[in-house]
Design a protein around this motif. Structure first.
Motif, PDB file in Angstrom:
ATOM      1  N   THR A 792       0.835  -1.212   0.000  1.00 44.57           N
ATOM      2  CA  THR A 792       0.000   0.000   0.000  1.00 44.57           C
ATOM      3  C   THR A 792       0.863   1.252   0.000  1.00 44.57           C
ATOM      4  OG1 THR A 792      -1.752  -1.174   1.192  1.00 44.57           O
ATOM      5  CG2 THR A 792      -1.802   1.221   1.260  1.00 44.57           C
ATOM      6  N   LEU A 793       1.962   1.244   0.749  1.00 43.58           N
ATOM      7  CA  LEU A 793       2.873   2.388   0.769  1.00 43.58           C
ATOM      8  C   LEU A 793       3.468   2.622  -0.618  1.00 43.58           C
ATOM      9  CD1 LEU A 793       4.290   4.538   2.515  1.00 43.58           C
ATOM     10  CD2 LEU A 793       6.080   2.845   2.979  1.00 43.58           C
ATOM     11  N   ALA A 794       3.817   1.544  -1.312  1.00 42.73           N
ATOM     12  CA  ALA A 794       4.343   1.685  -2.671  1.00 42.73           C
ATOM     13  C   ALA A 794       3.296   2.304  -3.600  1.00 42.73           C
ATOM     14  CB  ALA A 794       4.778   0.313  -3.192  1.00 42.73           C
ATOM     15  N   GLU A 795       2.047   1.903  -3.462  1.00 43.22           N
ATOM     16  CA  GLU A 795       0.990   2.493  -4.298  1.00 43.22           C
ATOM     17  C   GLU A 795       0.814   3.974  -3.996  1.00 43.22           C
ATOM     18  OE1 GLU A 795      -2.456  -0.493  -5.293  1.00 43.22           O
ATOM     19  OE2 GLU A 795      -1.884  -0.816  -3.196  1.00 43.22           O
ATOM     20  N   LEU A 798       3.591   5.849  -5.609  1.00 44.68           N
ATOM     21  CA  LEU A 798       3.384   5.866  -7.050  1.00 44.68           C
ATOM     22  C   LEU A 798       2.308   6.870  -7.438  1.00 44.68           C
ATOM     23  CD1 LEU A 798       4.411   4.450  -9.614  1.00 44.68           C
ATOM     24  CD2 LEU A 798       2.571   2.788  -9.336  1.00 44.68           C
ATOM     25  N   SER A 799       1.328   7.088  -6.535  1.00 47.37           N
ATOM     26  CA  SER A 799       0.264   8.045  -6.827  1.00 47.37           C
ATOM     27  C   SER A 799       0.768   9.487  -6.818  1.00 47.37           C
ATOM     28  CB  SER A 799      -0.869   7.904  -5.804  1.00 47.37           C
ATOM     29  OG  SER A 799      -1.409   6.603  -5.836  1.00 47.37           O
ATOM     30  N   LEU A 800       1.909   9.730  -6.190  1.00 48.05           N
ATOM     31  CA  LEU A 800       2.465  11.086  -6.129  1.00 48.05           C
ATOM     32  C   LEU A 800       3.183  11.490  -7.411  1.00 48.05           C
ATOM     33  CD1 LEU A 800       3.842  11.118  -2.471  1.00 48.05           C
ATOM     34  CD2 LEU A 800       1.721  12.108  -3.329  1.00 48.05           C
ATOM     35  N   GLY A 801       3.381  10.569  -8.344  1.00 50.58           N
ATOM     36  CA  GLY A 801       4.009  10.915  -9.612  1.00 50.58           C
ATOM     37  C   GLY A 801       5.033   9.889 -10.042  1.00 50.58           C
ATOM     38  N   SER A 802       5.420   9.984 -11.318  1.00 46.01           N
ATOM     39  CA  SER A 802       6.361   9.006 -11.891  1.00 46.01           C
ATOM     40  C   SER A 802       7.751   9.135 -11.292  1.00 46.01           C
ATOM     41  CB  SER A 802       6.426   9.187 -13.406  1.00 46.01           C
ATOM     42  OG  SER A 802       6.833  10.515 -13.750  1.00 46.01           O
ATOM     43  N   SER A 803       8.052  10.272 -10.674  1.00 45.39           N
ATOM     44  CA  SER A 803       9.379  10.446 -10.096  1.00 45.39           C
ATOM     45  C   SER A 803       9.610   9.523  -8.898  1.00 45.39           C
ATOM     46  CB  SER A 803       9.576  11.904  -9.664  1.00 45.39           C
ATOM     47  OG  SER A 803       8.589  12.277  -8.713  1.00 45.39           O
ATOM     48  N   HIS A 804       8.536   8.993  -8.328  1.00 44.45           N
ATOM     49  CA  HIS A 804       8.644   8.091  -7.175  1.00 44.45           C
ATOM     50  C   HIS A 804       8.493   6.627  -7.590  1.00 44.45           C
ATOM     51  CE1 HIS A 804       8.448  11.477  -4.366  1.00 44.45           C
ATOM     52  NE2 HIS A 804       7.454  11.966  -5.115  1.00 44.45           N
ATOM     53  N   ALA A 805       8.531   6.364  -8.917  1.00 49.64           N
ATOM     54  CA  ALA A 805       8.314   4.994  -9.394  1.00 49.64           C
ATOM     55  C   ALA A 805       9.428   4.059  -8.929  1.00 49.64           C
ATOM     56  CB  ALA A 805       8.196   4.973 -10.911  1.00 49.64           C
ATOM     57  N   THR A 806      10.668   4.527  -8.944  1.00 44.86           N
ATOM     58  CA  THR A 806      11.790   3.676  -8.533  1.00 44.86           C
ATOM     59  C   THR A 806      11.693   3.311  -7.055  1.00 44.86           C
ATOM     60  OG1 THR A 806      13.199   4.735 -10.202  1.00 44.86           O
ATOM     61  CG2 THR A 806      14.291   3.505  -8.444  1.00 44.86           C
ATOM     62  N   ARG A 807      11.334   4.310  -6.222  1.00 38.05           N
ATOM     63  CA  ARG A 807      11.173   4.038  -4.795  1.00 38.05           C
ATOM     64  C   ARG A 807      10.052   3.024  -4.565  1.00 38.05           C
ATOM     65  NH1 ARG A 807      10.129   9.049  -0.883  1.00 38.05           N
ATOM     66  NH2 ARG A 807      12.333   9.372  -1.352  1.00 38.05           N
ATOM     67  N   ALA A 808       8.957   3.193  -5.273  1.00 38.65           N
ATOM     68  CA  ALA A 808       7.833   2.266  -5.120  1.00 38.65           C
ATOM     69  C   ALA A 808       8.221   0.857  -5.565  1.00 38.65           C
ATOM     70  CB  ALA A 808       6.631   2.777  -5.912  1.00 38.65           C
ATOM     71  N   HIS A 813       9.620  -4.919  -4.511  1.00 40.50           N
ATOM     72  CA  HIS A 813      10.580  -6.023  -4.590  1.00 40.50           C
ATOM     73  C   HIS A 813      11.055  -6.457  -3.203  1.00 40.50           C
ATOM     74  CE1 HIS A 813      11.736  -5.154  -9.068  1.00 40.50           C
ATOM     75  NE2 HIS A 813      10.557  -5.769  -8.928  1.00 40.50           N
ATOM     76  N   GLY A 814      11.109  -5.521  -2.268  1.00 43.24           N
ATOM     77  CA  GLY A 814      11.490  -5.890  -0.907  1.00 43.24           C
ATOM     78  C   GLY A 814      10.436  -6.756  -0.221  1.00 43.24           C
ATOM     79  N   ALA A 815       9.167  -6.555  -0.607  1.00 44.87           N
ATOM     80  CA  ALA A 815       8.083  -7.346   0.000  1.00 44.87           C
ATOM     81  C   ALA A 815       7.779  -8.616  -0.780  1.00 44.87           C
ATOM     82  CB  ALA A 815       6.815  -6.490   0.094  1.00 44.87           C
ATOM     83  N   PRO A 817       9.451 -11.473  -1.495  1.00 40.92           N
ATOM     84  CA  PRO A 817       9.688 -12.803  -0.907  1.00 40.92           C
ATOM     85  C   PRO A 817       8.582 -13.246   0.051  1.00 40.92           C
ATOM     86  CG  PRO A 817      11.712 -11.530  -0.912  1.00 40.92           C
ATOM     87  CD  PRO A 817      10.626 -10.593  -1.317  1.00 40.92           C
ATOM     88  N   MET A 818       8.119 -12.314   0.890  1.00 42.46           N
ATOM     89  CA  MET A 818       7.047 -12.661   1.824  1.00 42.46           C
ATOM     90  C   MET A 818       5.733 -12.858   1.100  1.00 42.46           C
ATOM     91  SD  MET A 818       6.774 -13.199   5.042  1.00 42.46           S
ATOM     92  CE  MET A 818       5.389 -13.671   6.055  1.00 42.46           C
ATOM     93  N   ILE A 819       5.449 -12.002   0.125  1.00 43.25           N
ATOM     94  CA  ILE A 819       4.156 -12.070  -0.574  1.00 43.25           C
ATOM     95  C   ILE A 819       4.062 -13.334  -1.416  1.00 43.25           C
ATOM     96  CG2 ILE A 819       2.750 -10.978  -2.350  1.00 43.25           C
ATOM     97  CD1 ILE A 819       3.735  -8.268  -1.318  1.00 43.25           C
ATOM     98  N   LEU A 820       5.098 -13.626  -2.195  1.00 46.12           N
ATOM     99  CA  LEU A 820       5.040 -14.800  -3.068  1.00 46.12           C
ATOM    100  C   LEU A 820       5.167 -16.104  -2.282  1.00 46.12           C
ATOM    101  CD1 LEU A 820       7.206 -13.578  -6.100  1.00 46.12           C
ATOM    102  CD2 LEU A 820       4.734 -13.456  -5.775  1.00 46.12           C
ATOM    103  N   GLY A 821       5.820 -16.054  -1.118  1.00 47.17           N
ATOM    104  CA  GLY A 821       5.985 -17.271  -0.335  1.00 47.17           C
ATOM    105  C   GLY A 821       4.800 -17.601   0.545  1.00 47.17           C
TER     106      GLY A 821
END
Length: 922
Positions: A792-795, A798-808, A813-815, A817-821
């Motif tokens: 949700t934090l990543a979304e 991302l809603s704040l603009g394309s400049s935050h796409a890399t951070r999102a 990607h950090g989450a 392993p837990m999500i897919l596992g």
């Protein structure tokens, strides 16, 4: 059935015990018959031995099986010619007992299968029962009980054997009747011995034998040497014979497989046979019924069982425990008035001392057990949802227990208060606990509910350990594990040097407490000798013979009954008490809950599966239902609603009689999730109202249910785009959770507030809520919820603009392993879609070079969302897929994705304005 010539509580010889003795003689044949005849193998012989072991351990039950039930059990033991041979031998030898002399000879012969110093030479293949074995002790008790019978008692036993066989003959099918004609003809002989004038019989036999001796050699043997005056009296006495047997209403024990309300108490047979039970056996029956009520109170008929208890009160008014059974019966059927009245009656009549192991403390006044009465009354108020009354009564119980120096009752009372504070939200409990904890209040420190709960748990645990109350120790360890799971431990004192501390829960402490609670099973395994006196487990094992053991959970039984019964006799009946097994089963349920919070889905599922397969018989219906709930929830999250609803149907049939069943709550939850995913908002709102009705209106009661209803109400408003109303409901829920210290629920509420602001277009306002939810998740080690909050934090970024796409993207990607596992279908699909949106929003990402990454993620998301019928997210996945294909110039695939997008949008719009057909299942 039992004889009437015995002391109260004595071991009485009965026709059923005679049958078991005959089977023991078949099990240990004479030396001339060598094994394996008549057994096809040693395994078959051992199977009969296990069967006899269970029979001997269940022979002290209040209800003994009839002959037809024993024959049915023998047939279930082995469905081949061996069981037929054994049954034939049993019937033949029972039919041969036609006179008292036959019984005397039988019990003399049967002593030959017992080993001992005077047993003589033993052949290699001869079976000899050890004198100190379970079977040997049982056989010795039977021989002793028979030897203690008078001649009149032997005649009564012979008559009872005739009735015992007659009942079986009356139940025989027509094709079996010819083979039993000879044996049934002996019933007249039995009645002759039963109805004769015993005094005339004895005198006539003595006189005839003396006259014969006189005529032979005019000498009288020493054992019949009596004065001539007595002989003349024998000739002259004329004793009137009353051949009519008087009919009287007596207690007759029926089959253990019948309904106790109809079979427990009824008139005796026309033959005049009397069947009575000892006080000890009636106490055992009441204990068995108490266990049944504890496991599944709805399975016992309120009025039917009350009729039995009323007759027991009339026949044995000294059995005050009958009032306590009436209290338990009323409690299980939520009859507050009757429960309160019966509880008062029990303590008024017995003062709480009957039927309980109690040694009055030294120096105390023995005026009853007022503190125990207060403890029971407080637990009753807790059951009926009166937390304040319960706390007041339990606090008084603490005071009286301290005054009477009753440490055992004090330990149980502290555990009850701890459970009350943990289960119900009570925000003002200062100075209600008692004088034991005046240390903190006397120096001006006000303890919070959380701190008071911790103090109570530690105090109860220490007292239980010092008193060696093993079950209470295990229960307190479980309570400590539950406390450590959801509470951050803070120092009780607010002054002194400030040591750095990490404000978070400790999973290591939770695992430690769970392992300590499991030590209870090893303690009772080491004390198996103390458990062998209880035959209840053997009775339950015998009654479960026809039940298949290989049926799968949540799968309908085939009912064929043709499966092999060998595995049923491979499992030894356990001697662990049911209460111990219940505590151990609860530890597995708590393990499943802990792994759910920590985010390990496989471990949560396997612990719930262990409880459902290994502890279902020993646990209460509510615990078993909770295990099924967890397994069905796992199906819904990982397999979709189709399989979950199929399993739910089976669970509903299994738990029909459970009051306020968790199965009903699960059904409403699944239907609500399904309605939201399909866009049926009217149905979703109806389901929210149903959830709200289930919760008690009393403040502080059913807090989890109230929280669940409010959460779902807010989500329904969010799905209807009513953002202001959804935010108001979520904010009110957060305040309630904060007031009652529901910190784990607060993490979910904060995450919901972040999603509301995200969907309403206020990403900046949603960021603090998402970060606060992450902080809660880290403090309580909620790893899976933390991964969802990170998504949700990543979304939001991302809603704040394309400049935050890399951070999102880095957050996603950090989450991963837990999500897919460990994540379910919905969480994984959301992660795939957010990842694709991050790639497409990044100005440095080239779609033409790396389009497969985006397409694969979107295709995986669309496939899983269609299993859930989640139209809104599925439409978003197909929309993004169509955009990618459009940029790539693949028009055919673009049109295919666009058609799928349109299908889901139309389904979503139609469902918002129509009623869902699933509403019919409510």
């Amino acid at each position: 059935m039992s004889g009437i010539f015995k002391q109260p509580g004595a071991f009485a010889i009965t026709p059923h015990k005679v049958s078991v003795c005959i089977l023991l003689k078949i099990y240990a044949p004479p030396a001339q018959i060598s094994l394996p005849f008549p057994f096809s193998s040693v395994a078959h012989h051992n199977r009969l031995g296990l069967f006899l072991l269970s029979l001997t351990k269940s022979c002290d039950d209040i209800l003994e099986p009839k002959l037809d039930e024993l024959i049915h059990q023998l047939r279930m033991m082995s469905q081949n010619w061996m069981s037929t041979w054994i049954i034939d031998q049993l019937m033949t030898r029972l039919s041969s007992l036609s006179s008292p002399d036959d019984l005397f000879n039988f019990f003399i012969d049967i002593r030959g299968i017992l080993g001992g110093p005077d047993s003589g030479a033993i052949e290699d293949d001869q079976i000899i029962l050890d004198l100190n074995s379970n079977l040997g002790i049982f056989l010795r008790r039977c021989v002793l009980a028979f030897n203690l019978l008078s001649f009149e008692g032997v005649c009564h036993l012979l008559t009872n054997i005739g009735i015992y066989c007659k009942e079986e003959f009356s139940n025989c099918p027509p094709y079996e009747a010819p083979s039993l004609d000879d044996s049934s003809s002996n019933l007249e002989t039995y009645s002759e011995y039963e109805n004769m004038d015993l005094e005339n019989f004895v005198y006539e036999k003595v006189s005839e034998e003396i006259e014969a001796r006189k005529e032979a050699n005019e000498r009288i043997p020493f054992h019949l040497h009596v004065p001539n005056t007595l002989l003349s009296l024998v000739d002259d006495i004329d004793v009137p014979v009353d051949s009519a047997s008087k009919q009287s209403e007596k207690v007759r024990v029926a089959s253990p497989y019948g309904d106790p309300s109809s079979n427990m108490l009824r008139d005796d047979d026309p033959s005049g046979a009397v069947f009575l039970r000892t006080n000890w056996q009636v106490q055992g029956y009441l204990q068995e019924q108490a266990d049944i009520i504890e496991k599944n109170g709805g399975a016992v008929s309120l009025n039917g069982f009350e009729i039995v208890l009323r007759q027991l009160r009339k026949l044995a008014p000294e059995l005050h425990r009958v009032h306590f059974l009436s209290y338990l019966n009323s409690l299980s059927h939520d009859d507050y008035i009757a429960a309160l009245e019966n509880l008062h009656c029990y303590f008024d009549y017995s003062a709480g001392t009957e039927g309980l192991d109690f040694v009055p403390p030294a120096g105390s006044n023995s005026f009853g057990r007022y503190e125990v009465a207060l403890l029971c009354l407080g637990m009753m108020h807790f059951h009926f949802g009166h937390p304040k009354l319960a706390l007041e009564v339990l606090t008084e119980a603490v005071r009286v227990s301290q005054q009477q120096s009753n440490d055992t009752c004090l330990a149980y009372t502290l555990a009850a208060i701890s459970n009350l504070l943990f289960e119900n939200g009570i925000s003002s409990t200062a100075r209600l606990i008692g004088s034991s904890y005046s240390l903190f209040t006397s120096i001006g420190i006000s303890l919070s509910v959380q701190q008071q709960l911790f103090v109570l748990l530690r105090g109860s645990l220490k007292r239980a350990e010092s008193l060696k109350l093993k079950r209470l120790v295990a229960s307190n360890h479980l309570a400590m594990a539950k406390f450590d799971l959801t509470h951050v431990q803070r120092p009780l004192l607010s002054f002194g040097p400030k040591a750095s501390m990490k404000l978070s829960t400790c999973p290591v402490n939770v695992c430690k407490e769970l392992r300590l609670s499991s030590h209870l099973i090893s303690d009772f395994c080491n004390e198996s000798s103390a458990m062998t006196i209880d035959g209840a487990f053997s009775t339950a094992w015998l009654r479960n013979l026809p039940k298949p053991t290989g049926s799968l959970l949540l799968c309908p039984e085939n009912g064929s009954g043709s499966s092999s019964n060998v595995s049923q006799f491979c499992a030894q009946p356990t001697s662990i008490p049911g209460s111990v097994m219940q505590v151990l089963g609860s530890s597995y349920l708590l393990r499943a809950t802990a792994w759910e919070l920590y985010g390990s889905t496989p471990l949560a599922r396997i612990n719930a599966l262990v409880h459902a397969t290994c502890f279902a018989d020993a646990s209460s219906s509510s615990d078993t239902a909770l295990a099924y709930v967890k397994l069905i929830q796992h199906l819904a999250v990982f397999k979709g609603y189709k399989e979950a609803f199929s399993a739910l149907k089976i669970a509903e049939e299994k738990f029909l009689s459970v009051s306020k069943s968790q199965i009903l709550l699960l059904k409403l939850q699944l239907l609500h999730d399904h309605a939201l995913h399909r866009g049926h908002l009217k149905l979703a709102q109806k389901l929210c109202d149903e959830l709200g009705v289930l919760a008690s209106p009393v403040t502080g009661v059913d807090m989890n249910l109230k929280t669940e209803a409010s959460l779902r109400h807010a989500r329904t408003l969010l799905a209807a785009n009513q953002f202001r109303e959804a935010a108001a409901v979520a904010h009110s829920l957060f305040c309630m959770c904060y007031k009652y210290n529901l910190q784990v629920e607060n993490a979910s509420v904060l995450l919901l507030l972040a999603e509301i602001h995200k969907k309403s277009g206020n990403a900046v306002l949603g960021l603090p809520y998402a970060l606060a939810s992450l902080s809660f998740c880290q403090s309580f080690n909620l790893d899976l919820l933390k991964a969802s909050a990170t998504l949700t934090l990543a979304e939001l970024w991302l809603s704040l603009g394309s400049s935050h796409a890399t951070r999102a993207l880095n957050l996603v990607h950090g989450a991963f392993p837990m999500i897919l596992g460990h994540g379910g279908l919905e969480l994984r699909s959301r992660a795939y879609i957010v990842e694709a949106k991050c790639y497409l929003s990044d100005t440095n990402f080239c779609v033409f070079d790396n389009y497969e990454i985006v397409i694969d993620s979107l295709r995986q998301a669309s496939d899983e969302l269609q299993l859930l019928e989640f139209h809104e997210l599925a439409a978003e996945a197909f929309y993004l897929m169509a955009m990618v294909y459009d940029k790539l110039g693949q028009l055919e695939k673009r049109e295919e994705a666009a058609a799928s997008f349109q299908k889901h949008i139309l389904a979503l719009q139609n469902n918002k304005n129509e009623d869902d057909p699933l509403v019919s299942v409510l």
